[in-house]
Design a protein around this motif. Structure first.
Motif, PDB file in Angstrom:
ATOM      1  N   GLY A  39       0.819  -1.209   0.000  1.00 12.45           N
ATOM      2  CA  GLY A  39       0.000   0.000   0.000  1.00 12.45           C
ATOM      3  C   GLY A  39       0.849   1.255   0.000  1.00 12.45           C
ATOM      4  O   GLY A  39       2.066   1.214  -0.106  1.00 12.45           O
ATOM      5  N   SER A  40       0.165   2.380   0.140  1.00 10.79           N
ATOM      6  CA  SER A  40       0.837   3.682   0.126  1.00 10.79           C
ATOM      7  C   SER A  40       1.514   3.963   1.457  1.00 10.79           C
ATOM      8  O   SER A  40       1.046   3.538   2.510  1.00 10.79           O
ATOM      9  N   GLN A  41       2.605   4.721   1.398  1.00  6.27           N
ATOM     10  CA  GLN A  41       3.323   5.095   2.614  1.00  6.27           C
ATOM     11  C   GLN A  41       2.495   6.105   3.406  1.00  6.27           C
ATOM     12  O   GLN A  41       2.062   7.122   2.866  1.00  6.27           O
ATOM     13  N   PRO A  42       2.249   5.832   4.686  1.00  5.20           N
ATOM     14  CA  PRO A  42       1.525   6.808   5.506  1.00  5.20           C
ATOM     15  C   PRO A  42       2.256   8.149   5.546  1.00  5.20           C
ATOM     16  O   PRO A  42       3.478   8.220   5.383  1.00  5.20           O
ATOM     17  N   SER A  43       1.512   9.201   5.800  1.00  2.00           N
ATOM     18  CA  SER A  43       2.048  10.555   5.663  1.00  2.00           C
ATOM     19  C   SER A  43       2.849  11.053   6.866  1.00  2.00           C
ATOM     20  O   SER A  43       3.644  11.967   6.731  1.00  2.00           O
ATOM     21  N   ARG A  44       2.654  10.476   8.027  1.00  2.00           N
ATOM     22  CA  ARG A  44       3.354  10.956   9.221  1.00  2.00           C
ATOM     23  C   ARG A  44       4.344   9.903   9.703  1.00  2.00           C
ATOM     24  O   ARG A  44       4.150   8.716   9.494  1.00  2.00           O
ATOM     25  N   CYS A  45       5.400  10.369  10.392  1.00  2.00           N
ATOM     26  CA  CYS A  45       6.420   9.451  10.895  1.00  2.00           C
ATOM     27  C   CYS A  45       6.933   9.946  12.240  1.00  2.00           C
ATOM     28  O   CYS A  45       7.064  11.149  12.460  1.00  2.00           O
ATOM     29  N   LEU A  46       7.208   8.992  13.128  1.00  2.62           N
ATOM     30  CA  LEU A  46       7.862   9.332  14.385  1.00  2.62           C
ATOM     31  C   LEU A  46       8.868   8.244  14.718  1.00  2.62           C
ATOM     32  O   LEU A  46       8.792   7.127  14.204  1.00  2.62           O
ATOM     33  N   SER A  47       9.828   8.591  15.559  1.00  2.19           N
ATOM     34  CA  SER A  47      10.858   7.649  15.992  1.00  2.19           C
ATOM     35  C   SER A  47      10.734   7.459  17.490  1.00  2.19           C
ATOM     36  O   SER A  47      10.607   8.429  18.242  1.00  2.19           O
ATOM     37  N   ARG A  48      10.782   6.202  17.914  1.00  2.00           N
ATOM     38  CA  ARG A  48      10.652   5.894  19.342  1.00  2.00           C
ATOM     39  C   ARG A  48      11.711   4.862  19.698  1.00  2.00           C
ATOM     40  O   ARG A  48      11.578   3.690  19.379  1.00  2.00           O
ATOM     41  N   GLY A  49      12.818   5.302  20.297  1.00  2.49           N
ATOM     42  CA  GLY A  49      13.876   4.386  20.699  1.00  2.49           C
ATOM     43  C   GLY A  49      14.507   3.636  19.535  1.00  2.49           C
ATOM     44  O   GLY A  49      14.845   2.473  19.667  1.00  2.49           O
ATOM     45  N   GLY A  50      14.642   4.301  18.391  1.00  2.00           N
ATOM     46  CA  GLY A  50      15.213   3.670  17.206  1.00  2.00           C
ATOM     47  C   GLY A  50      14.201   2.987  16.316  1.00  2.00           C
ATOM     48  O   GLY A  50      14.511   2.564  15.208  1.00  2.00           O
ATOM     49  N   VAL A  51      12.973   2.857  16.782  1.00  4.98           N
ATOM     50  CA  VAL A  51      11.890   2.264  15.991  1.00  4.98           C
ATOM     51  C   VAL A  51      11.218   3.379  15.203  1.00  4.98           C
ATOM     52  O   VAL A  51      10.852   4.415  15.772  1.00  4.98           O
ATOM     53  N   LEU A  52      11.075   3.179  13.889  1.00  3.27           N
ATOM     54  CA  LEU A  52      10.394   4.165  13.046  1.00  3.27           C
ATOM     55  C   LEU A  52       8.949   3.731  12.855  1.00  3.27           C
ATOM     56  O   LEU A  52       8.682   2.571  12.539  1.00  3.27           O
ATOM     57  N   ILE A  53       8.039   4.672  13.041  1.00  6.56           N
ATOM     58  CA  ILE A  53       6.610   4.395  12.953  1.00  6.56           C
ATOM     59  C   ILE A  53       5.981   5.396  11.994  1.00  6.56           C
ATOM     60  O   ILE A  53       5.999   6.596  12.240  1.00  6.56           O
ATOM     61  N   TRP A  54       5.445   4.899  10.871  1.00  4.67           N
ATOM     62  CA  TRP A  54       4.696   5.732   9.940  1.00  4.67           C
ATOM     63  C   TRP A  54       3.219   5.480  10.192  1.00  4.67           C
ATOM     64  O   TRP A  54       2.813   4.342  10.434  1.00  4.67           O
ATOM     65  N   TYR A  55       2.414   6.534  10.113  1.00  6.00           N
ATOM     66  CA  TYR A  55       0.996   6.367  10.401  1.00  6.00           C
ATOM     67  C   TYR A  55       0.162   7.431   9.702  1.00  6.00           C
ATOM     68  O   TYR A  55       0.639   8.511   9.383  1.00  6.00           O
ATOM     69  N   ASP A  56      -1.089   7.080   9.452  1.00  8.50           N
ATOM     70  CA  ASP A  56      -2.108   8.016   8.988  1.00  8.50           C
ATOM     71  C   ASP A  56      -3.099   8.184  10.130  1.00  8.50           C
ATOM     72  O   ASP A  56      -3.278   7.292  10.951  1.00  8.50           O
ATOM     73  N   GLY A  57      -3.764   9.303  10.166  1.00 10.22           N
ATOM     74  CA  GLY A  57      -4.735   9.526  11.235  1.00 10.22           C
ATOM     75  C   GLY A  57      -4.033   9.867  12.531  1.00 10.22           C
ATOM     76  O   GLY A  57      -3.004  10.540  12.547  1.00 10.22           O
ATOM     77  N   ASP A  58      -4.578   9.378  13.624  1.00 12.30           N
ATOM     78  CA  ASP A  58      -4.014   9.638  14.949  1.00 12.30           C
ATOM     79  C   ASP A  58      -3.279   8.399  15.442  1.00 12.30           C
ATOM     80  O   ASP A  58      -3.652   7.272  15.128  1.00 12.30           O
ATOM     81  N   LEU A  59      -2.246   8.609  16.256  1.00 14.46           N
ATOM     82  CA  LEU A  59      -1.517   7.520  16.896  1.00 14.46           C
ATOM     83  C   LEU A  59      -1.062   8.009  18.258  1.00 14.46           C
ATOM     84  O   LEU A  59      -0.499   9.099  18.379  1.00 14.46           O
ATOM     85  N   ARG A  60      -1.328   7.181  19.283  1.00 18.61           N
ATOM     86  CA  ARG A  60      -0.886   7.568  20.627  1.00 18.61           C
ATOM     87  C   ARG A  60      -0.624   6.328  21.462  1.00 18.61           C
ATOM     88  O   ARG A  60      -1.207   5.271  21.219  1.00 18.61           O
ATOM     89  N   GLN A  61       0.264   6.481  22.410  1.00 15.82           N
ATOM     90  CA  GLN A  61       0.525   5.407  23.357  1.00 15.82           C
ATOM     91  C   GLN A  61      -0.588   5.451  24.401  1.00 15.82           C
ATOM     92  O   GLN A  61      -0.804   6.473  25.051  1.00 15.82           O
ATOM     93  N   THR A  62      -1.294   4.338  24.562  1.00 16.16           N
ATOM     94  CA  THR A  62      -2.443   4.322  25.458  1.00 16.16           C
ATOM     95  C   THR A  62      -2.185   3.615  26.775  1.00 16.16           C
ATOM     96  O   THR A  62      -3.020   3.670  27.669  1.00 16.16           O
ATOM     97  N   GLY A  63      -1.051   2.948  26.875  1.00 12.56           N
ATOM     98  CA  GLY A  63      -0.797   2.269  28.134  1.00 12.56           C
ATOM     99  C   GLY A  63       0.468   1.453  28.116  1.00 12.56           C
ATOM    100  O   GLY A  63       1.223   1.428  27.137  1.00 12.56           O
ATOM    101  N   LEU A  64       0.684   0.771  29.247  1.00 12.81           N
ATOM    102  CA  LEU A  64       1.836  -0.101  29.433  1.00 12.81           C
ATOM    103  C   LEU A  64       1.292  -1.360  30.098  1.00 12.81           C
ATOM    104  O   LEU A  64       0.637  -1.297  31.147  1.00 12.81           O
ATOM    105  N   ASN A  65       1.526  -2.513  29.493  1.00 14.46           N
ATOM    106  CA  ASN A  65       0.988  -3.765  30.008  1.00 14.46           C
ATOM    107  C   ASN A  65       2.118  -4.777  30.138  1.00 14.46           C
ATOM    108  O   ASN A  65       2.593  -5.311  29.145  1.00 14.46           O
TER     109      ASN A  65
END
Length: 105
Positions: A39-65
């Motif tokens: 598919g198409s590359q999502p428009s937004r990107c963030l880096s978290r501890g060396g992990v790259l995350i591309w996403y469309d819409g909203d993305l948030r950390q909701t918890g720790l389990n």
């Protein structure tokens, strides 16, 4: 005669515009290093501890389990872990999209 010629030219131009529009909206697969995504590359990107995350819409950390970070999004999510990653574990969920996860070789 010129009205018929103008009509034919306009008809062909409309066909070309429609065809080009279809080409530009087609989903194209994409890569990042050795990671391959459908598919198409999502428009937004963030880096978290060396992990790259591309996403469309909203993305948030909701918890720790149990030491696992829980992430929730509303669109497509593509994740790339670096080679030999030993950081926090992450779990991704999407409402209304897909989740694709790859690790670089």
């Amino acid at each position: 005669m010129s009205n018929i010629l103008n009509y034919e030219i306009m008809k062909r131009m409309m066909f070309l515009l429609l065809f080009c529009g279809l080409l530009t909206t087609a989903k194209a697969d994409w890569t990042y290093g050795t990671a391959y995504f459908y598919g198409s590359q999502p428009s937004r990107c963030l880096s978290r501890g060396g992990v790259l995350i591309w996403y469309d819409g909203d993305l948030r950390q909701t918890g720790l389990n149990g030491g696992v970070e829980i992430w929730e999004g509303t669109g497509n999510i593509c994740v790339v872990y670096p080679k030999n990653y030993n950081g926090s574990q992450m779990r991704f969920m999407s409402k209304g999209g897909s989740v694709q996860i790859q690790m670089l070789r």
